[in-house]
Design a protein around this motif. Sequence first.
Motif, PDB file in Angstrom:
ATOM      1  N   GLY A  52       0.774  -1.240   0.000  1.00 15.07           N
ATOM      2  CA  GLY A  52       0.000   0.000   0.000  1.00 15.07           C
ATOM      3  C   GLY A  52       0.801   1.283   0.000  1.00 15.07           C
ATOM      4  O   GLY A  52       0.226   2.373   0.012  1.00 15.07           O
ATOM      5  N   ALA A  53       2.118   1.211  -0.029  1.00  9.92           N
ATOM      6  CA  ALA A  53       2.946   2.430  -0.048  1.00  9.92           C
ATOM      7  C   ALA A  53       2.689   3.208  -1.338  1.00  9.92           C
ATOM      8  O   ALA A  53       2.604   2.620  -2.420  1.00  9.92           O
ATOM      9  N   GLU A  54       2.556   4.531  -1.236  1.00  8.59           N
ATOM     10  CA  GLU A  54       2.350   5.372  -2.411  1.00  8.59           C
ATOM     11  C   GLU A  54       3.659   5.483  -3.194  1.00  8.59           C
ATOM     12  O   GLU A  54       4.686   5.851  -2.635  1.00  8.59           O
ATOM     13  N   LEU A  55       3.610   5.150  -4.496  1.00 11.45           N
ATOM     14  CA  LEU A  55       4.827   5.058  -5.296  1.00 11.45           C
ATOM     15  C   LEU A  55       4.908   6.071  -6.434  1.00 11.45           C
ATOM     16  O   LEU A  55       5.939   6.700  -6.636  1.00 11.45           O
ATOM     17  N   PHE A  56       3.837   6.207  -7.216  1.00  8.92           N
ATOM     18  CA  PHE A  56       3.840   7.070  -8.401  1.00  8.92           C
ATOM     19  C   PHE A  56       2.517   7.823  -8.483  1.00  8.92           C
ATOM     20  O   PHE A  56       1.517   7.386  -7.919  1.00  8.92           O
ATOM     21  N   THR A  57       2.515   8.950  -9.217  1.00 11.53           N
ATOM     22  CA  THR A  57       1.273   9.678  -9.452  1.00 11.53           C
ATOM     23  C   THR A  57       0.972   9.713 -10.946  1.00 11.53           C
ATOM     24  O   THR A  57       1.870   9.545 -11.777  1.00 11.53           O
ATOM     25  N   SER A  58      -0.277   9.953 -11.250  1.00  8.34           N
ATOM     26  CA  SER A  58      -0.691  10.027 -12.661  1.00  8.34           C
ATOM     27  C   SER A  58      -0.003  11.190 -13.370  1.00  8.34           C
ATOM     28  O   SER A  58       0.192  11.153 -14.582  1.00  8.34           O
ATOM     29  N   GLU A  59       0.395  12.234 -12.627  1.00  4.42           N
ATOM     30  CA  GLU A  59       1.083  13.375 -13.246  1.00  4.42           C
ATOM     31  C   GLU A  59       2.429  12.982 -13.841  1.00  4.42           C
ATOM     32  O   GLU A  59       2.915  13.628 -14.763  1.00  4.42           O
ATOM     33  N   ALA A  60       3.051  11.930 -13.318  1.00  4.73           N
ATOM     34  CA  ALA A  60       4.361  11.496 -13.817  1.00  4.73           C
ATOM     35  C   ALA A  60       4.242  10.337 -14.810  1.00  4.73           C
ATOM     36  O   ALA A  60       5.247   9.846 -15.304  1.00  4.73           O
ATOM     37  N   LYS A  61       3.005   9.926 -15.141  1.00  5.88           N
ATOM     38  CA  LYS A  61       2.795   8.817 -16.078  1.00  5.88           C
ATOM     39  C   LYS A  61       2.813   9.367 -17.501  1.00  5.88           C
ATOM     40  O   LYS A  61       2.294  10.433 -17.765  1.00  5.88           O
ATOM     41  N   PHE A  62       3.422   8.622 -18.413  1.00  4.09           N
ATOM     42  CA  PHE A  62       3.454   9.060 -19.809  1.00  4.09           C
ATOM     43  C   PHE A  62       3.368   7.865 -20.744  1.00  4.09           C
ATOM     44  O   PHE A  62       3.591   6.727 -20.354  1.00  4.09           O
ATOM     45  N   ASP A  63       2.994   8.138 -21.982  1.00  6.26           N
ATOM     46  CA  ASP A  63       2.872   7.095 -22.996  1.00  6.26           C
ATOM     47  C   ASP A  63       4.247   6.802 -23.599  1.00  6.26           C
ATOM     48  O   ASP A  63       4.793   7.619 -24.327  1.00  6.26           O
ATOM     49  N   SER A  64       4.774   5.633 -23.290  1.00  9.09           N
ATOM     50  CA  SER A  64       6.062   5.234 -23.864  1.00  9.09           C
ATOM     51  C   SER A  64       5.858   4.194 -24.961  1.00  9.09           C
ATOM     52  O   SER A  64       6.794   3.884 -25.687  1.00  9.09           O
ATOM     53  N   HIS A  65       4.650   3.625 -25.025  1.00  7.86           N
ATOM     54  CA  HIS A  65       4.311   2.604 -26.015  1.00  7.86           C
ATOM     55  C   HIS A  65       5.215   1.369 -25.897  1.00  7.86           C
ATOM     56  O   HIS A  65       5.494   0.705 -26.887  1.00  7.86           O
ATOM     57  N   CYS A  66       5.668   1.088 -24.668  1.00  3.23           N
ATOM     58  CA  CYS A  66       6.558  -0.065 -24.447  1.00  3.23           C
ATOM     59  C   CYS A  66       5.793  -1.298 -23.981  1.00  3.23           C
ATOM     60  O   CYS A  66       6.352  -2.382 -23.925  1.00  3.23           O
ATOM     61  N   GLY A  67       4.513  -1.135 -23.614  1.00  4.00           N
ATOM     62  CA  GLY A  67       3.732  -2.280 -23.177  1.00  4.00           C
ATOM     63  C   GLY A  67       3.482  -2.354 -21.689  1.00  4.00           C
ATOM     64  O   GLY A  67       2.764  -3.234 -21.210  1.00  4.00           O
ATOM     65  N   TRP A  68       4.082  -1.445 -20.927  1.00  9.31           N
ATOM     66  CA  TRP A  68       3.884  -1.383 -19.480  1.00  9.31           C
ATOM     67  C   TRP A  68       3.675   0.074 -19.082  1.00  9.31           C
ATOM     68  O   TRP A  68       4.120   0.988 -19.789  1.00  9.31           O
ATOM     69  N   PRO A  69       3.042   0.317 -17.943  1.00 11.25           N
ATOM     70  CA  PRO A  69       2.919   1.704 -17.472  1.00 11.25           C
ATOM     71  C   PRO A  69       4.306   2.315 -17.291  1.00 11.25           C
ATOM     72  O   PRO A  69       5.215   1.660 -16.775  1.00 11.25           O
ATOM     73  N   SER A  70       4.455   3.572 -17.723  1.00 14.22           N
ATOM     74  CA  SER A  70       5.742   4.266 -17.615  1.00 14.22           C
ATOM     75  C   SER A  70       5.574   5.564 -16.849  1.00 14.22           C
ATOM     76  O   SER A  70       4.615   6.307 -17.078  1.00 14.22           O
ATOM     77  N   PHE A  71       6.520   5.825 -15.983  1.00 11.58           N
ATOM     78  CA  PHE A  71       6.527   7.048 -15.173  1.00 11.58           C
ATOM     79  C   PHE A  71       7.901   7.678 -15.288  1.00 11.58           C
ATOM     80  O   PHE A  71       8.904   6.974 -15.393  1.00 11.58           O
ATOM     81  N   PHE A  72       7.970   9.021 -15.250  1.00  9.77           N
ATOM     82  CA  PHE A  72       9.285   9.646 -15.350  1.00  9.77           C
ATOM     83  C   PHE A  72       9.902   9.946 -13.991  1.00  9.77           C
ATOM     84  O   PHE A  72      11.063  10.325 -13.914  1.00  9.77           O
ATOM     85  N   ASP A  73       9.142   9.739 -12.906  1.00  8.21           N
ATOM     86  CA  ASP A  73       9.678  10.003 -11.568  1.00  8.21           C
ATOM     87  C   ASP A  73       8.762   9.349 -10.536  1.00  8.21           C
ATOM     88  O   ASP A  73       7.549   9.338 -10.713  1.00  8.21           O
ATOM     89  N   PRO A  74       9.318   8.823  -9.431  1.00 13.15           N
ATOM     90  CA  PRO A  74       8.456   8.320  -8.355  1.00 13.15           C
ATOM     91  C   PRO A  74       7.804   9.479  -7.601  1.00 13.15           C
ATOM     92  O   PRO A  74       8.238  10.634  -7.718  1.00 13.15           O
ATOM     93  N   LYS A  75       6.778   9.170  -6.831  1.00 14.31           N
ATOM     94  CA  LYS A  75       6.065  10.190  -6.053  1.00 14.31           C
ATOM     95  C   LYS A  75       7.021  10.901  -5.087  1.00 14.31           C
ATOM     96  O   LYS A  75       7.009  12.107  -4.966  1.00 14.31           O
ATOM     97  N   ASP A  76       7.849  10.131  -4.411  1.00 11.23           N
ATOM     98  CA  ASP A  76       8.878  10.656  -3.508  1.00 11.23           C
ATOM     99  C   ASP A  76      10.162   9.890  -3.793  1.00 11.23           C
ATOM    100  O   ASP A  76      10.114   8.701  -4.095  1.00 11.23           O
TER     101      ASP A  76
END
Length: 135
Positions: A52-76
């Motif tokens: 349940g630890a908070e890891l990423f936010t939708s603001e850091a999510k982007f479309d990389s088209h690699c097949g998995w969710p991609s984020f450019f930075d963790p929440k903290d």
Amino acid sequence: MSYDVEKPDEQWREELTSSEYAVLRRAATEPAFTGEYTDTKTKGVYSCRACGAELFTSEAKFDSHCGWPSFFDPKDTDAVELVEDRTHGMVRTEVRCARCGSHLGHVFEGEGYPTPTDQRYCINSISLRLAPDEG
């Protein structure tokens, strides 16, 4: 390494589905383009499915088209732990939950995505749980 959340292996097996256990506790990878959050645009916070630890936010999510969710930075910065991974004949950087040590995915740098960090945290959907923003 000791974590804030530590459980015996039998307990992890009881609490997680077999697929969740394989990825989170045994560092497996879900098949590309099959994850629940690969193309999700919902605003919210992504937390570790194991603890349940908070890891990423939708603001850091982007479309990389690699097949998995991609984020450019963790929440903290301290939300994730980065560990050298030399499996499969490659040198990669594994991303783990800093609170329970669960495997999340890998982070890659220098791929040229137009993001603020030039990093791609390539994370298994099954490692995450999205809590949508209220409102």
